[in-house]
Every structure is written in structure tokens, then in C-alpha cells.
Design a protein around this motif. Structure first.
Motif, PDB file in Angstrom:
ATOM      1  N   GLY A  11       0.807  -1.212   0.000  1.00 55.24           N
ATOM      2  CA  GLY A  11       0.000   0.000   0.000  1.00 55.24           C
ATOM      3  C   GLY A  11       0.836   1.256   0.000  1.00 55.24           C
ATOM      4  N   GLU A  12       0.563   2.139   0.959  1.00 58.74           N
ATOM      5  CA  GLU A  12       1.211   3.442   1.040  1.00 58.74           C
ATOM      6  C   GLU A  12       2.709   3.346   1.292  1.00 58.74           C
ATOM      7  OE1 GLU A  12       0.796   5.616   4.840  1.00 58.74           O
ATOM      8  OE2 GLU A  12      -0.712   4.090   5.309  1.00 58.74           O
ATOM      9  N   TRP A  13       3.210   2.183   1.703  1.00 58.49           N
ATOM     10  CA  TRP A  13       4.616   2.075   2.064  1.00 58.49           C
ATOM     11  C   TRP A  13       5.518   1.738   0.882  1.00 58.49           C
ATOM     12  CZ3 TRP A  13       5.424   4.030   6.627  1.00 58.49           C
ATOM     13  CH2 TRP A  13       4.383   4.009   7.561  1.00 58.49           C
ATOM     14  N   ARG A  32      12.266  -4.148   9.767  1.00 60.18           N
ATOM     15  CA  ARG A  32      11.838  -5.376   9.090  1.00 60.18           C
ATOM     16  C   ARG A  32      10.409  -5.245   8.556  1.00 60.18           C
ATOM     17  NH1 ARG A  32      14.629  -7.756  13.548  1.00 60.18           N
ATOM     18  NH2 ARG A  32      12.659  -7.942  14.689  1.00 60.18           N
ATOM     19  N   VAL A  33       9.516  -4.749   9.404  1.00 57.97           N
ATOM     20  CA  VAL A  33       8.112  -4.640   9.007  1.00 57.97           C
ATOM     21  C   VAL A  33       7.949  -3.672   7.845  1.00 57.97           C
ATOM     22  CG1 VAL A  33       5.877  -3.765   9.795  1.00 57.97           C
ATOM     23  CG2 VAL A  33       7.164  -5.351  11.230  1.00 57.97           C
ATOM     24  N   LEU A  34       8.651  -2.561   7.877  1.00 53.85           N
ATOM     25  CA  LEU A  34       8.536  -1.574   6.790  1.00 53.85           C
ATOM     26  C   LEU A  34       9.095  -2.127   5.480  1.00 53.85           C
ATOM     27  CD1 LEU A  34       9.512   1.589   8.828  1.00 53.85           C
ATOM     28  CD2 LEU A  34       7.309   1.206   7.697  1.00 53.85           C
ATOM     29  N   ALA A  35      10.221  -2.815   5.552  1.00 52.47           N
ATOM     30  CA  ALA A  35      10.781  -3.389   4.326  1.00 52.47           C
ATOM     31  C   ALA A  35       9.850  -4.444   3.750  1.00 52.47           C
ATOM     32  CB  ALA A  35      12.152  -3.989   4.611  1.00 52.47           C
ATOM     33  N   GLU A  36       9.206  -5.207   4.613  1.00 52.21           N
ATOM     34  CA  GLU A  36       8.261  -6.213   4.132  1.00 52.21           C
ATOM     35  C   GLU A  36       7.086  -5.585   3.410  1.00 52.21           C
ATOM     36  OE1 GLU A  36       7.417  -8.204   7.767  1.00 52.21           O
ATOM     37  OE2 GLU A  36       9.290  -9.348   7.761  1.00 52.21           O
ATOM     38  N   ARG A  37       6.852  -4.315   3.659  1.00 47.30           N
ATOM     39  CA  ARG A  37       5.769  -3.594   2.983  1.00 47.30           C
ATOM     40  C   ARG A  37       6.267  -2.741   1.826  1.00 47.30           C
ATOM     41  NH1 ARG A  37       4.405  -5.769   7.021  1.00 47.30           N
ATOM     42  NH2 ARG A  37       2.243  -6.189   7.626  1.00 47.30           N
ATOM     43  N   GLY A  38       7.518  -2.943   1.448  1.00 42.95           N
ATOM     44  CA  GLY A  38       8.032  -2.306   0.244  1.00 42.95           C
ATOM     45  C   GLY A  38       8.761  -1.000   0.463  1.00 42.95           C
ATOM     46  N   ALA A  39       8.936  -0.565   1.713  1.00 45.63           N
ATOM     47  CA  ALA A  39       9.617   0.705   1.965  1.00 45.63           C
ATOM     48  C   ALA A  39      11.119   0.567   1.737  1.00 45.63           C
ATOM     49  CB  ALA A  39       9.344   1.163   3.392  1.00 45.63           C
ATOM     50  N   ARG A  53      27.081  -4.242  14.359  1.00 47.77           N
ATOM     51  CA  ARG A  53      27.406  -4.759  13.025  1.00 47.77           C
ATOM     52  C   ARG A  53      26.691  -6.085  12.761  1.00 47.77           C
ATOM     53  NH1 ARG A  53      33.878  -3.203  12.371  1.00 47.77           N
ATOM     54  NH2 ARG A  53      33.584  -0.985  12.888  1.00 47.77           N
ATOM     55  N   ALA A  54      26.580  -6.909  13.774  1.00 43.10           N
ATOM     56  CA  ALA A  54      25.853  -8.173  13.606  1.00 43.10           C
ATOM     57  C   ALA A  54      24.374  -7.905  13.328  1.00 43.10           C
ATOM     58  CB  ALA A  54      26.016  -9.034  14.862  1.00 43.10           C
ATOM     59  N   HIS A  55      23.787  -6.973  14.058  1.00 39.71           N
ATOM     60  CA  HIS A  55      22.385  -6.631  13.813  1.00 39.71           C
ATOM     61  C   HIS A  55      22.206  -6.041  12.413  1.00 39.71           C
ATOM     62  CE1 HIS A  55      21.144  -7.696  17.740  1.00 39.71           C
ATOM     63  NE2 HIS A  55      21.653  -6.649  18.382  1.00 39.71           N
ATOM     64  N   ALA A  56      23.143  -5.198  11.992  1.00 38.19           N
ATOM     65  CA  ALA A  56      23.048  -4.598  10.663  1.00 38.19           C
ATOM     66  C   ALA A  56      23.090  -5.668   9.575  1.00 38.19           C
ATOM     67  CB  ALA A  56      24.193  -3.598  10.466  1.00 38.19           C
ATOM     68  N   ALA A  57      24.002  -6.616   9.726  1.00 43.45           N
ATOM     69  CA  ALA A  57      24.102  -7.685   8.723  1.00 43.45           C
ATOM     70  C   ALA A  57      22.818  -8.503   8.669  1.00 43.45           C
ATOM     71  CB  ALA A  57      25.301  -8.579   9.054  1.00 43.45           C
ATOM     72  N   ALA A  58      22.220  -8.769   9.836  1.00 43.46           N
ATOM     73  CA  ALA A  58      20.986  -9.553   9.867  1.00 43.46           C
ATOM     74  C   ALA A  58      19.831  -8.791   9.211  1.00 43.46           C
ATOM     75  CB  ALA A  58      20.627  -9.898  11.311  1.00 43.46           C
ATOM     76  N   LEU A  59      19.758  -7.480   9.436  1.00 46.01           N
ATOM     77  CA  LEU A  59      18.700  -6.693   8.805  1.00 46.01           C
ATOM     78  C   LEU A  59      18.847  -6.674   7.289  1.00 46.01           C
ATOM     79  CD1 LEU A  59      18.423  -3.588  11.182  1.00 46.01           C
ATOM     80  CD2 LEU A  59      16.674  -5.336  10.792  1.00 46.01           C
ATOM     81  N   GLU A  60      20.058  -6.444   6.817  1.00 48.03           N
ATOM     82  CA  GLU A  60      20.277  -6.381   5.373  1.00 48.03           C
ATOM     83  C   GLU A  60      20.030  -7.741   4.717  1.00 48.03           C
ATOM     84  OE1 GLU A  60      24.174  -4.688   5.327  1.00 48.03           O
ATOM     85  OE2 GLU A  60      23.426  -2.632   5.540  1.00 48.03           O
ATOM     86  N   GLU A  61      20.385  -8.818   5.408  1.00 43.90           N
ATOM     87  CA  GLU A  61      20.111 -10.162   4.900  1.00 43.90           C
ATOM     88  C   GLU A  61      18.611 -10.421   4.849  1.00 43.90           C
ATOM     89  OE1 GLU A  61      20.630 -13.876   3.336  1.00 43.90           O
ATOM     90  OE2 GLU A  61      22.112 -12.262   3.572  1.00 43.90           O
ATOM     91  N   HIS A  62      17.886  -9.946   5.867  1.00 43.28           N
ATOM     92  CA  HIS A  62      16.426 -10.103   5.880  1.00 43.28           C
ATOM     93  C   HIS A  62      15.815  -9.432   4.650  1.00 43.28           C
ATOM     94  CE1 HIS A  62      12.355 -10.383   7.591  1.00 43.28           C
ATOM     95  NE2 HIS A  62      12.186  -9.130   7.205  1.00 43.28           N
ATOM     96  N   ALA A  63      16.281  -8.243   4.331  1.00 42.63           N
ATOM     97  CA  ALA A  63      15.722  -7.528   3.181  1.00 42.63           C
ATOM     98  C   ALA A  63      16.053  -8.229   1.873  1.00 42.63           C
ATOM     99  CB  ALA A  63      16.249  -6.094   3.160  1.00 42.63           C
ATOM    100  N   ARG A  64      17.277  -8.767   1.773  1.00 39.08           N
ATOM    101  CA  ARG A  64      17.647  -9.462   0.543  1.00 39.08           C
ATOM    102  C   ARG A  64      16.803 -10.716   0.336  1.00 39.08           C
ATOM    103  NH1 ARG A  64      22.929  -7.740   2.028  1.00 39.08           N
ATOM    104  NH2 ARG A  64      23.295  -9.677   3.187  1.00 39.08           N
ATOM    105  N   GLY A  71      10.849  -4.375   0.051  1.00 40.57           N
ATOM    106  CA  GLY A  71      11.670  -3.172   0.049  1.00 40.57           C
ATOM    107  C   GLY A  71      13.126  -3.495   0.288  1.00 40.57           C
ATOM    108  N   SER A  72      13.834  -2.514   0.856  1.00 36.10           N
ATOM    109  CA  SER A  72      15.265  -2.668   1.093  1.00 36.10           C
ATOM    110  C   SER A  72      15.604  -2.108   2.470  1.00 36.10           C
ATOM    111  CB  SER A  72      16.065  -1.923   0.022  1.00 36.10           C
ATOM    112  OG  SER A  72      15.772  -0.524   0.076  1.00 36.10           O
TER     113      SER A  72
END
Length: 501
Positions: A11-13, A32-39, A53-64, A71-72
Motif C-alpha cells: 500500500g502506502e509504504w 523489518r516490518v517496513l521493508a516487508e511492505r516495500g519501503a 554490526r551483527a544486527h546490521a548484517a541480519a537486517l540487510e540479509e532479511h531484506a535481501r 523493500g530494502s
């Protein structure tokens, strides 16, 4: 989340550039929730260590790993001050002060800023779980957990969220079975969220509309963050702005004042005999004269004082607040009692640690400001008080003046102990005071040994520090754990329910 879900929830995201300020638990959940909605999410975090750095890697992997339509997530560590170019919205973690460079830059650019709680409210799907919300200077976690127990006892699928437990942005979107009957019938009633909200979270919120909301009490706290007592109170008051039932503490002028004119309905709680519209105490019973068919003439028995654990006046008030919220949602009296009996108190809150030599040792490390310490000190008659830590600019004269008649002695520790000593000299000059200047790992042993030397049979040694823990410990649980370990090393220490050895 699969492709079909993404297409239906974006939707709007979709394609929207969102800055998530902070990579803590709530910030990561929001990203995570925003990327799942295309933001297109950029997470900014001032810290840059191994954990970040570990959290950052996990977030970027989740988006990929998101399917087409997702989203990204880009994470920028070591710079929490600069607003990313092209940002259309900032979702900010609760610890960020309003005067920090990033939210000030967003405000100057006309970019909307709100928190993870507000994001969760706006993301609620059709038929989302209702909220019962709680704030206050003290008692929030205890009340939200008591409330969840009462709701569960009534057969509801209740979850405690917000400032505790599951990030609320995940909880509002979590799939769960919704049934129509109580657990004994094999199905649970609909999900209900018991939501604990801090003043930080409320500051960054604007449209929350819980079915019922409670302000437990109001006393100076976090003034370094909010800037003034007026701003702190204004943040707390947001919980009442759009609620259905406003639950207030009739014994607390701050809470009562915020509730004036709030909600479509008001219900108070008091430690006195209640009048119509209140929950309170009659003899040894908790009773309700707010949610009965005829509050003018009828009272409902909810529980006995003995059902409140641990027993202390302020914890009875906590139980009444939880009961008021539960009753506002239609929970029957018997479920209030059952929920209180099922409630397991969190550690470090008026926790009975041990008995030794006829002296009781109580851990209330969570009492990190004067209002909380006053409630703890009021629960015992003859006290050796262990106090100190970081006072965060708060005054302790009123506290010391009120508790002086109960004090057998005082042991002081931590950075701001001299300020407490000065207040004791003014208001309790005859009370023995021991100053422990040590800050090493053995300091708590020396503190406890000094307290034990001051105590007499029948006394209570009470850790109610009135200050934050960060001068000596990682957090208040670490301080409480150190106290517990030291007490249990005392000769003859017996745990609750044991006989002294």
C-alpha cells in the motif's frame, strides 16, 4: 511473508523512503516490518560495535530474502545525527531525545517523526487486537503483567507488549487463532494486547486510541530527557487523549489531574473504601464500584488482599489498576482473582531475598527514583536502608523527611550518595549512616555486611536505591543480583520458605 501478503499489505509504504532512527529491538522490528511492505529503509545508529554490526548484517540479509515487491534495508552505523537525503518519514526509537540533531533536522524539513508504537497503531490490520494501555512513573511492568494474567484467566489470548516483551509492531501483525469461547471449550477468545508505554514512547505518538488507558501515578522522572515536569506530564497525558475508559489513581493528584475530562468514561482506584466510580479496599477485600450494573448501590468483590503478591500498599494499588483495566474490557470478578493468584512477580521489585539473624532482606533494585523508593520504604516499619546511585537531578529531601521515622540506619553507596547523606543530616540527623565509597566488584558485599551490622531482629534491610545503577552496574537487575548474592553469603541466611541453617 510471501509475495501475496506483500502485494496486499504494501500500500502506502511501497517505495517510500523511511529513516529508522536507532537499531535497538524496536528499531530493528520497525525496519523489518517496513521493508516487508516495500519501503526503502535506512537505519541510522550512532554506535558502531560488534553487536551493532551483527544486527546490521541480519537486517540487510532479511531484506535481501524478501520476494519481489519487498523493500530494502540499508544500515548506517556510527552516525546518528545526520538525516539521510530524500527521507519522507522518520520512525524513531524511544530513547532519542526531541532535541537530538536528527529529529530537529526532520522537524525543520517538515518531515513527520513518530515512534515504533505509533507505527504499530497505524499498521493494525482490519479486526486488529484491541489495546489496554498503561503508563505511569512507577508500576507499569507489574500492572501490565497482572493485567495479562487477568485477561488470560478470563479466556482471552492476552499478550504483554510495548515497553516489555514482544515489540509491539510485531505483535499487532502476528497471526493467531481467534476463537469464540474460553479455553475449556478448546478455543481462545480474541487476542488482546496489554500495552506498557513509557513517557518516551508516548512523546513520539499521536493517534493511539486504546479501549482503556491507565496513568498509575505521576512524579518527577526523566526530566533530563523531557526538559521539564510539564513536558513529562504532557507526554503521559497522551495515553488518555483518545481512549474509551480513562483509569486513574484517585490517591495521586497527578494521575487524577491528567484524567480530568479524559475518555468517554472514567474509573478510579484507591486504597481507601471506594465510592461510586471507584475500585478500592473494604476490610480485607478488593472491590469494584465502577463496573457494576448499579455503582451507587452495588459492589463486586474482586479478590482478597492476600491474593496480592508481593504484598505492599503500592502493589495493592497496582492490582486495583490492573483490575480496573480488566473490568473495563468485561473481565468477570472471578477472573480478576484467578489472574492475581497466577501472577508471578518479576525479580528486583520488593523481592524477599532471605532471612538471617531475625532480619529480612528485601531487593527493590528497580526503585530508581524517589517516588518508587518512597512506596517501598512505606511497606516496612523498621528499616536499614541501602541507597545510592545516580539521582538524575532529582531531589530526595521529601523522601528522606517522610521515611525518617522508619529508619534504623542507612548504608550509602554510589556516585550521588553525598546528596542523600546531606538530606539525612537535615531531616534524620540521629540515624546512623555508613558511607561505602568502594565501587569495585566486592563493594556490595561490604554494603550488605554494614547493613547487617546495623540491623536488629525484626528489622528489614531494604535495597531501594532511589538512584539509577549505571555508576556501578550495567543495569538495575545486575545491581539486584549482586545484592542477592551478597545476602545469601551471610551466615545463617535462609531463603524464603526455608528454616535458617
Amino acid at each position: 511473508m510471501d509475495a501475496e501478503e506483500l502485494s496486499s499489505t504494501g500500500g502506502e509504504w511501497a517505495g517510500r523512503a523511511v529513516c529508522v532512527a536507532g537499531a535497538g529491538v524496536s528499531g530493528r522490528a520497525a525496519a523489518r516490518v517496513l521493508a516487508e511492505r516495500g519501503a526503502r529503509v535506512t537505519v541510522v545508529e550512532g554506535r558502531d560495535g560488534d553487536e551493532q554490526r551483527a544486527h546490521a548484517a541480519a537486517l540487510e540479509e532479511h531484506a535481501r530474502g524478501l520476494p519481489d515487491g519487498g523493500g530494502s534495508i540499508t544500515v548506517r552505523l556510527g552516525d546518528g545525527d545526520t538525516l539521510p537525503g530524500g527521507t519522507e518519514l522518520v520512525v524513531i526509537s524511544p530513547g532519542w531525545r526531541p532535541d537530538a540533531p536528527l529529529p530537529r533536522a526532520a522537524a525543520a524539513a517538515g518531515i513527520e517523526v513518530y515512534g515504533e508504537v505509533e507505527l504499530a497503531w497505524r499498521l493494525r490490520p482490519e479486526g486488529a487486537a484491541p489495546w489496554l494501555a498503561i503508563t505511569g512513573t512507577d508500576g507499569k511492568t507489574t500492572v501490565v503483567r497482572m493485567l495479562a494474567c487477568m485477561l488470560q484467566a478470563a479466556g482471552h489470548d492476552a499478550l504483554a507488549v510495548g515497553n516489555v516483551g514482544t515489540p509491539i509492531v510485531e505483535a499487532v501483525l502476528e497471526k493467531h487463532e481467534v476463537g469464540g469461547g474460553p479455553p475449556s471449550g478448546g478455543r481462545r477468545k480474541r487476542r488482546v494486547l496489554a500495552v506498557e508505554l513509557s513517557s518516551y514512547q508516548l512523546h513520539w505518538s499521536s493517534s493511539l486510541a486504546p479501549i482503556a488507558s491507565a496513568v498509575l501515578n505521576l512524579a518527577p522522572d526523566h526530566l533530563d530527557w523531557h526538559g521539564s515536569m510539564e513536558e513529562y506530564a504532557a507526554a503521559k497525558a497522551k495515553i488518555f487523549q483518545r481512549c474509551g475508559t480513562a483509569v486513574y489513581n484517585a490517591d495521586d493528584p497527578g494521575s487524577s489531574g491528567l484524567a480530568a475530562g479524559a475518555g468517554r468514561r472514567r474509573a478510579g482506584f484507591t486504597l481507601e473504601v471506594p465510592g461510586p466510580g471507584l475500585l478500592g479496599v473494604v476490610d480485607e477485600l478488593l472491590v469494584d464500584r465502577a463496573f457494576t450494573a448499579d455503582p451507587e448501590r452495588e459492589a463486586a468483590e474482586l479478590a482478597a488482599l492476600g491474593d496480592v503478591r508481593p504484598f505492599a500498599p503500592h502493589n495493592v494499588a497496582n492490582a486495583l489498576a490492573a483490575a480496573a483495566l480488566a473490568r473495563a474490557y468485561g473481565v468477570p470478578p472471578e477472573a480478576v482473582r484467578e489472574g492475581l493468584r497466577a501472577f508471578v512477580p518479576d525479580p528486583h521489585r520488593i523481592q524477599h531475598v532471605a532471612d538471617a539473624g531475625g532480619v529480612t532482606y528485601i531487593n527493590d533494585s528497580k526503585a530508581t527514583q524517589p517516588h518508587a523508593a518512597a512506596a517501598s520504604l512505606a511497606a516496612y516499619e523498621s528499616i536499614v536502608w541501602i541507597a545510592g546511585g545516580l539521582l538524575k537531578g532529582l531531589e530526595v529531601d521529601d523522601l528522606v523527611r517522610s521515611c525518617a521515622p522508619r529508619l534504623r540506619g542507612v548504608v550509602l553507596m554510589g556516585r550521588d550518595r553525598a546528596r542523600i547523606a546531606e538530606a539525612l543530616a537535615r531531616h534524620a540527623p540521629d540515624i546512623p549512616v555508613v558511607d561505602v565509597a568502594d565501587t569495585d566488584t566486592g563493594a556490595m558485599d561490604r554494603v550488605v555486611n554494614e547493613a547487617a551490622a546495623l540491623a536488629r531482629p525484626g528489622d528489614t534491610v531494604l535495597l531501594a536505591p532511589v538512584g539509577a545503577s549505571f555508576d556501578m552496574f550495567a543495569n538495575y537487575p545486575a545491581r539486584g543480583d549482586a545484592f542477592i548474592a551478597s545476602v545469601r553469603r551471610l551466615p545463617g541466611a535462609a531463603l524464603p520458605g526455608e528454616q535458617p541453617g
